[in-house]
Write an enzyme that holds these catalytic residues in place. Structure first.
Site, short mmCIF file in Angstrom:
data_model
loop_
_atom_site.label_atom_id
_atom_site.label_comp_id
_atom_site.label_asym_id
_atom_site.label_seq_id
_atom_site.Cartn_x
_atom_site.Cartn_y
_atom_site.Cartn_z
N ASP A 11 -15.68 35.86 2.39
CA ASP A 11 -16.33 35.44 3.36
C ASP A 11 -15.56 35.14 4.44
O ASP A 11 -14.65 34.24 4.36
CB ASP A 11 -17.16 34.02 3.19
CG ASP A 11 -18.34 34.28 1.97
OD1 ASP A 11 -18.95 35.21 2.10
OD2 ASP A 11 -18.74 33.10 1.48
N ASP A 130 -30.62 36.56 0.37
CA ASP A 130 -30.46 35.15 0.14
C ASP A 130 -31.50 34.72 -0.33
O ASP A 130 -32.27 34.53 0.21
CB ASP A 130 -29.60 34.61 1.41
CG ASP A 130 -28.44 35.37 1.84
OD1 ASP A 130 -27.58 35.82 1.10
OD2 ASP A 130 -28.14 35.29 3.26
#
Length: 257
Positions: A11, A130
């Site tokens: 990330d 997600d």
């Protein structure tokens, strides 16, 4: 049988690798390029880079590091973050990425999946999803703009409906980011993975929850996923990729070594 893939996830925020828990409270892990090189050396099959605030900031992925990563690794890598147009995608491929992943932009404009798949081929287009499990209702919901907790929102899509929709539109692979499990390191949500596996005809990558080697084994053997993505166990050197692959091979999982 195709070998199962081990995929470290990086990330990226403000040019550095960060890691949160359940998509919140991110801490800085380090610089992108040395980490990418280390994982390639350890035996990762692929890397995934998420520019986590690109979509919520309304910008596209910061490309300055994509080219630097391509110079130091010789394994495939996938880049995600605010990719909304053919031109955005084209730039990322030009800098050396093998795949692109779209998530929030696909929810805003589902036809984007088809346009990208038509232009670059389905094998290069990954859709990230997600998901959040709502305990009160027992439903799995798709969330959007999850890179910034102040802007995260639940969509009207239930998980399995969106999984079917993105395949119809040309997704060549799905990464399922199970938000309840993210960074907690107590195992992938096998129940959720099995539900998705039943309707997912393209490669399925599990993400969120890996804490021990057995968690990878369970995702591969019990949920039959094609790849397992993890971050904190690799960043914090809790699990070494080479040792993980040896363990999986002993457990009867086909891996590249």
């Amino acid at each position: 049988m195709l070998a199962k893939r081990i995929i470290p996830c990086l990330d990226v925020r403000n040019g550095q690798v960060v890691k949160g828990v359940q998509f919140r409270n991110h801490e800085i892990i380090g610089d992108i390029v040395p980490l990418a090189a280390r994982y390639a050396e350890e035996g990762a099959d692929e890397l995934v880079f998420y520019d986590i605030t690109a979509s919520s900031d309304g910008r596209t992925v910061d490309k300055s590091w994509v080219e630097r990563v391509a110079e130091v690794i010789d394994i495939p890598f996938c880049v995600a973050g605010g990719i909304k147009t053919i031109a955005d995608a084209e730039q990322i491929f030009t800098f050396g990425a093998d795949k692109i992943s779209i998530n929030s932009p696909a929810l805003a404009d589902p036809d984007l999946i088809s346009r990208l798949a038509d232009r670059f081929g389905v094998q290069a287009i990954v859709v990230g999803i997600d998901s959040w499990f709502e305990q009160e209702t027992g439903k799995y919901w798709v969330n959007q703009y999850t890179g910034d907790e102040s802007r995260t929102r639940q969509t009207n899509w239930q998980l399995l409906d969106w999984v079917k929709e993105v395949q119809k539109r040309g997704a060549g692979e799905i990464v399922l980011n199970m938000m309840n499990q993210d960074g907690v390191r107590n195992g992938y949500d096998l129940t959720q993975l099995k539900l998705v596996r039943d309707v997912c005809k393209v490669p399925l990558i599990a993400s969120g929850g890996a804490g021990e080697m057995v968690h990878f084994r369970d995702a591969f053997i019990e949920a039959n996923v094609d790849g397992a993505l993890a971050a904190s166990v690799f960043h914090k050197q809790i699990i070494n990729i080479g040792e993980l692959k040896e363990y999986l091979a002993r457990e009867g999982v086909e891996v590249r070594r």
